[in-house]
Design an enzyme around this catalytic site. Structure first.
Site, PDB file in Angstrom:
ATOM      1  N   ASP A 293      -5.495  -0.174   5.737  1.00  0.00           N
ATOM      2  CA  ASP A 293      -6.267  -0.585   6.914  1.00  0.00           C
ATOM      3  C   ASP A 293      -7.486   0.304   7.115  1.00  0.00           C
ATOM      4  O   ASP A 293      -8.598  -0.169   7.371  1.00  0.00           O
ATOM      5  CB  ASP A 293      -5.397  -0.533   8.171  1.00  0.00           C
TER       6      ASP A 293
ATOM      7  N   GLY B 194      -2.314  -8.287  13.908  1.00  0.00           N
ATOM      8  CA  GLY B 194      -2.335  -8.123  12.461  1.00  0.00           C
ATOM      9  C   GLY B 194      -3.730  -7.925  11.915  1.00  0.00           C
ATOM     10  O   GLY B 194      -3.970  -8.083  10.716  1.00  0.00           O
TER      11      GLY B 194
ATOM     12  N   ASP C  19       0.826  -1.236   0.000  1.00  0.00           N
ATOM     13  CA  ASP C  19       0.000   0.000   0.000  1.00  0.00           C
ATOM     14  C   ASP C  19       0.847   1.267   0.000  1.00  0.00           C
ATOM     15  O   ASP C  19       0.624   2.178  -0.792  1.00  0.00           O
ATOM     16  CB  ASP C  19      -1.067  -0.005   1.114  1.00  0.00           C
TER      17      ASP C  19
ATOM     18  N   SER D 223      -6.345  -3.341  14.735  1.00  0.00           N
ATOM     19  CA  SER D 223      -7.134  -2.685  15.778  1.00  0.00           C
ATOM     20  C   SER D 223      -6.862  -1.183  15.736  1.00  0.00           C
ATOM     21  O   SER D 223      -7.722  -0.385  16.120  1.00  0.00           O
ATOM     22  CB  SER D 223      -6.794  -3.266  17.145  1.00  0.00           C
ATOM     23  N   SER D 224      -5.691  -0.774  15.257  1.00  0.00           N
ATOM     24  CA  SER D 224      -5.373   0.665  15.236  1.00  0.00           C
ATOM     25  C   SER D 224      -6.291   1.426  14.284  1.00  0.00           C
ATOM     26  O   SER D 224      -6.873   2.456  14.656  1.00  0.00           O
ATOM     27  CB  SER D 224      -3.910   0.911  14.881  1.00  0.00           C
TER      28      SER D 224
ATOM     29  N   TYR E 245       8.986  -1.213  10.511  1.00  0.00           N
ATOM     30  CA  TYR E 245       8.019  -0.839   9.470  1.00  0.00           C
ATOM     31  C   TYR E 245       8.543   0.371   8.686  1.00  0.00           C
ATOM     32  O   TYR E 245       8.595   0.367   7.453  1.00  0.00           O
ATOM     33  CB  TYR E 245       6.667  -0.511  10.114  1.00  0.00           C
TER      34      TYR E 245
ATOM     35  N   GLU F 214      -2.229   8.535  12.267  1.00  0.00           N
ATOM     36  CA  GLU F 214      -1.244   7.504  12.624  1.00  0.00           C
ATOM     37  C   GLU F 214       0.180   7.976  12.300  1.00  0.00           C
ATOM     38  O   GLU F 214       1.121   7.697  13.027  1.00  0.00           O
ATOM     39  CB  GLU F 214      -1.588   6.195  11.903  1.00  0.00           C
TER      40      GLU F 214
HETATM   41  C1  GLA Z   1       0.086  -2.296   8.544  1.00  0.00           C
HETATM   42  C2  GLA Z   1      -0.144  -0.916   7.933  1.00  0.00           C
HETATM   43  C3  GLA Z   1      -0.740  -1.025   6.526  1.00  0.00           C
HETATM   44  C4  GLA Z   1       0.041  -2.010   5.652  1.00  0.00           C
HETATM   45  C5  GLA Z   1       0.291  -3.318   6.400  1.00  0.00           C
HETATM   46  C6  GLA Z   1       1.227  -4.243   5.647  1.00  0.00           C
HETATM   47  O1  GLA Z   1      -1.138  -2.933   8.791  1.00  0.00           O
HETATM   48  O2  GLA Z   1      -0.975  -0.124   8.737  1.00  0.00           O
HETATM   49  O3  GLA Z   1      -0.798   0.253   5.935  1.00  0.00           O
HETATM   50  O4  GLA Z   1       1.234  -1.444   5.196  1.00  0.00           O
HETATM   51  O5  GLA Z   1       0.871  -3.103   7.678  1.00  0.00           O
HETATM   52  O6  GLA Z   1       0.623  -4.650   4.458  1.00  0.00           O
END
Ligand code: GLA
Length: 378
Positions: free
Chosen positions: A162, A114, A27, A117-118, A212, A150
């Site tokens: 997300d 994964g 993304d 929740s955020s 990340y 975020e």
């Molecule tokens: C987290 C991030 C997303 C995406 C995923 C990995 O969930 O919030 O934007 O990058 O990791 O695909």
């Protein structure tokens, strides 16, 4: 008296988590993703409190709350508060119609698993306040402002997947989202007699931790090298495998691997969408295994626990595919399992996982569900 006693909400909003079938870390490289909201939600109960700027927020899960003043929003030392404060900060840039409110939050989404929740926390707050105070903010802007929150208050340079999935999903569909144009197609998904089963490794990652943002930077470094030969390439979305090969000698092995994963993962998303439309479930499963291999070996965001489950599943013919979902380093592993095999597979995986890691696995089925919705309003 605590504001939570005798609390009568004016509005109840359900804000869902999401799973991503395939397209991980694509993304923020402006590529493709294939997520959907799931039935597990965070519930927000809202009411106005007649104050002009004083607000109260209470989390039933943490059994703790905090107060805030709309005239004085700043970052907190408590991580979960920042998801909410960041959203308020963005809303206040867009409107002067917010007034005092009280909220009770109850999450049915395991944190750090994964399932995002955020995003559910951010978007649920924005969606509910938009409704409660009639702010006139569009769903698309709720998605964007939550993503910005975020970046600014939490410090994760996340992509848009997300928040988009949490707000825009439709029941029974997965969203094929182009993160460059934001064009999206709702693809009906019917995989019976197979089911989507999540096994929670119970090992948790923390996206705000540097990995990340490091991956994002490594991808940008790759783009800069490819641009020397191909100035039109603005993100890895625009790059092809042959462009990457031409620039390979100028890159470290790590940067090359990161780019190789993203470029191939984009192709896998499109191939998966096609496989689902043609009901080719064998191919769907195979693409999930390929994706996990890339996640583990090229992008290096897996962990021994996730790798163990994915490899373990390969012995079972009635498991078509599996891969770790989300940002990485644990969380849930998605499995595509025949309905007759679910209980047996779960029992076997639980036994093996306990012996190897001394952790009790959790499992739950996920069904593609609706994005954020109002469950109750006066
Ligand atoms: C987290 C991030 C997303 C995406 C995923 C990995 O969930 O919030 O934007 O990058 O990791 O695909």
């Amino acid at each position: 008296m605590l504001f939570t006693e005798n609390f009568t909400p004016e509005l109840i909003v359900e804000s869902p988590g999401r799973i991503n079938l395939i397209g991980e870390h694509t993304d923020y490289n402006l590529g493709y993703v294939l997520p959907t909201a799931i039935e597990k939600t965070i519930t927000f109960k809202f009411r106005k409190n007649n104050s002009s700027t004083q607000c109260n927020i209470f989390s039933l899960g943490y059994d703790v709350g905090f107060k805030l003043d709309l005239n004085n929003i700043s970052r907190s030392d408590v991580e979960w508060e920042n998801y909410l404060l960041g959203v308020l900060n963005e809303l206040l840039k867009r409107t002067d119609k917010l007034r005092g409110f009280d909220i009770i939050i109850e999450s049915k989404l395991p944190i750090g698993s994964g399932l995002s929740s955020s995003a559910a926390l951010e978007c649920g707050l924005a969606f509910g306040l938009n409704k409660l105070f009639d702010l006139g903010i569009s769903n698309m802007d709720i998605v964007r402002l939550s993503q910005t929150a975020e970046h600014t208050f939490v410090g994760t340079q996340c992509g848009i997947m997300d928040q988009f999935a949490s707000v825009m999903s439709q029941e029974g569909h997965v969203l094929l989202l182009d993160c460059k144009s934001l064009e999206h197609t709702q693809i009906p998904i019917a995989i019976a007699p197979y089911k989507m089963i999540m096994l929670n490794t119970k090992v948790s990652h923390n996206l705000a931790s540097s990995e990340y943002n490091t991956r994002k930077k490594e991808c940008e470094d790759g783009v800069r090298i490819i641009q020397k030969k191909y100035p039109e390439v603005m993100s890895l979305r625009d790059a092809t495998l042959s462009m990457l090969e031409e620039s390979a000698a100028e890159m470290s092995k790590t940067i090359y691997n990161r780019c190789l994963f993203i470029i191939s993962e984009n192709e896998r998303v499109l191939a998966t969408a096609k496989a689902l439309q043609e009901n080719n479930l064998e191919l769907f499963g195979q693409l999930l295994y390929e994706a996990h291999q890339g996640i583990s070996e090229l992008y290096e965001v897996s962990c021994p626990e996730s790798d163990f489950l994915v490899n373990f599943s390969k012995q079972y013919d009635l498991v078509l595919g599996a891969r770790q979902v989300g940002g990485g380093f644990g969380g849930c592993v998605l499995h595509i399992v025949h309905e007759e095999e679910v209980d047996h597979y779960f029992a076997e995986a639980t036994k093996a996982y306990k012996i190897r890691f001394d952790i009790d696995l959790d499992a739950f089925e996920v069904r593609p569900s609706s994005g954020t919705y109002i469950a109750y309003e006066v």
